[in-house]
Write a protein that holds these residues in place. Structure first.
Motif, short mmCIF file in Angstrom:
data_model
loop_
_atom_site.label_atom_id
_atom_site.label_comp_id
_atom_site.label_asym_id
_atom_site.label_seq_id
_atom_site.Cartn_x
_atom_site.Cartn_y
_atom_site.Cartn_z
N ALA A 109 -51.95 -14.85 35.01
CA ALA A 109 -51.28 -15.71 35.99
C ALA A 109 -50.77 -16.99 35.34
O ALA A 109 -49.63 -17.41 35.59
N LYS A 110 -51.58 -17.60 34.49
CA LYS A 110 -51.15 -18.82 33.80
C LYS A 110 -49.97 -18.55 32.88
O LYS A 110 -49.03 -19.34 32.82
N ASP A 111 -50.03 -17.44 32.17
CA ASP A 111 -48.97 -17.11 31.21
C ASP A 111 -47.61 -16.89 31.88
O ASP A 111 -46.57 -17.20 31.29
N ILE A 112 -47.62 -16.35 33.08
CA ILE A 112 -46.33 -16.09 33.75
C ILE A 112 -46.05 -17.13 34.84
O ILE A 112 -45.10 -16.98 35.61
N ASN A 113 -46.89 -18.17 34.88
CA ASN A 113 -46.69 -19.29 35.80
C ASN A 113 -46.73 -18.85 37.27
O ASN A 113 -45.86 -19.19 38.07
N GLU A 114 -47.74 -18.05 37.59
CA GLU A 114 -47.97 -17.60 38.96
C GLU A 114 -49.43 -17.86 39.32
O GLU A 114 -50.25 -18.14 38.45
N LYS A 115 -49.75 -17.73 40.60
CA LYS A 115 -51.13 -17.90 41.04
C LYS A 115 -51.92 -16.64 40.73
O LYS A 115 -51.39 -15.53 40.76
N ALA A 116 -53.21 -16.81 40.47
CA ALA A 116 -54.08 -15.67 40.19
C ALA A 116 -54.18 -14.76 41.42
O ALA A 116 -54.34 -13.54 41.28
N SER A 117 -54.06 -15.34 42.60
CA SER A 117 -54.14 -14.52 43.82
C SER A 117 -52.98 -13.53 43.89
O SER A 117 -53.13 -12.42 44.42
N VAL A 118 -51.82 -13.91 43.35
CA VAL A 118 -50.67 -13.00 43.32
C VAL A 118 -50.99 -11.81 42.44
O VAL A 118 -50.72 -10.65 42.81
N ILE A 119 -51.60 -12.05 41.29
CA ILE A 119 -51.96 -10.96 40.37
C ILE A 119 -52.99 -10.05 41.04
O ILE A 119 -52.90 -8.82 40.96
N ARG A 120 -53.99 -10.64 41.71
CA ARG A 120 -55.00 -9.83 42.39
C ARG A 120 -54.37 -8.94 43.46
O ARG A 120 -54.67 -7.76 43.57
N LYS A 121 -53.47 -9.52 44.25
CA LYS A 121 -52.81 -8.74 45.31
C LYS A 121 -51.93 -7.64 44.74
O LYS A 121 -51.86 -6.54 45.28
N LEU A 122 -51.25 -7.93 43.64
CA LEU A 122 -50.42 -6.92 43.00
C LEU A 122 -51.28 -5.76 42.47
O LEU A 122 -50.93 -4.59 42.65
N GLU A 123 -52.40 -6.08 41.85
CA GLU A 123 -53.25 -5.04 41.28
C GLU A 123 -53.96 -4.22 42.35
O GLU A 123 -54.35 -3.08 42.11
N ARG A 124 -54.15 -4.80 43.53
CA ARG A 124 -54.72 -4.04 44.65
C ARG A 124 -53.65 -3.23 45.38
O ARG A 124 -53.96 -2.39 46.20
N GLY A 125 -52.38 -3.54 45.10
CA GLY A 125 -51.30 -2.85 45.79
C GLY A 125 -51.02 -3.42 47.17
O GLY A 125 -50.38 -2.77 47.99
N ASP A 126 -51.51 -4.63 47.43
CA ASP A 126 -51.30 -5.26 48.73
C ASP A 126 -49.87 -5.76 48.91
O ASP A 126 -49.37 -5.79 50.02
N ILE A 127 -49.23 -6.18 47.82
CA ILE A 127 -47.87 -6.70 47.90
C ILE A 127 -47.02 -6.06 46.80
O ILE A 127 -47.55 -5.60 45.78
N LEU A 128 -45.73 -6.03 47.03
CA LEU A 128 -44.79 -5.59 46.00
C LEU A 128 -44.37 -6.81 45.19
O LEU A 128 -44.25 -7.91 45.75
#
Length: 175
Positions: A109-128
């Motif tokens: 998340a830090k490397d791509i300048n996004e929140k860690a919650s976005v990465i978690r949701k993406l890996e769970r398949g909750d969001i596109l």
């Protein structure tokens, strides 16, 4: 007694009115929402529809051989032709690529300048992933999140009989 197709009120007389491109039989109160359609004759609606369908079917059957084959071979391009479709297993691809590099969700998340919650949701398949996040992840992790197949114009060309339906073209992606 006929019913207004918008509000459902039973009225003695209804007016054919065009609302948002659709012709509806409306009461006097609801006809203010559109423009009145003037008909040449005061025939019933069944006569109007049977006349138009018989004339259109005869004109279609006479010209179906030449016009349908030329129109099906040149499908009009639209905005969806240029859009890329995210693969169904994007969540697995992101997680596996991140774990392969040994990064935590927070590090990625830090490397791509996004929140860690976005990465978690993406890996769970909750969001596109949004287009921006998708590009960042593809670049950082060296993966592709886009389906390789593109819709080809040849897929839309039916047989000469014109019996191809939408079901013949659609590819289901049930995961």
């Amino acid at each position: 007694m006929p019913q207004c197709e918008m509000c459902g009120a039973e009225k003695a007389s209804l007016t054919t009115t065009k609302v948002e491109g659709a012709e509806l039989e409306l009461c006097s109160d609801c006809s203010d929402f559109g423009t009145e359609v003037r008909t040449e004759s005061t025939s019933s609606t069944s006569t109007k529809y049977s006349t138009s369908s018989s004339s259109s079917s005869s004109s279609n059957s006479g010209s179906s051989g030449s016009s349908s084959s030329s129109s099906s071979s040149q499908r009009r391009r639209d905005m969806f032709d240029d859009m890329e479709t995210v693969v169904g297993d994007y969540d697995e691809r992101i997680r596996q690529a991140r774990e392969t590099t040994g990064m935590s969700q927070e590090d990625l998340a830090k490397d791509i300048n996004e929140k860690a919650s976005v990465i978690r949701k993406l890996e769970r398949g909750d969001i596109l992933p949004s287009d921006d996040v998708q590009q960042k992840l593809e670049k950082k992790l060296g993966i592709s999140l886009v389906e390789g197949e593109s819709v080809d114009d040849a897929d839309w060309e039916g047989s000469s009989s014109g019996s191809m339906t939408l079901g013949d073209v659609v590819k289901r992606n049930d995961g």
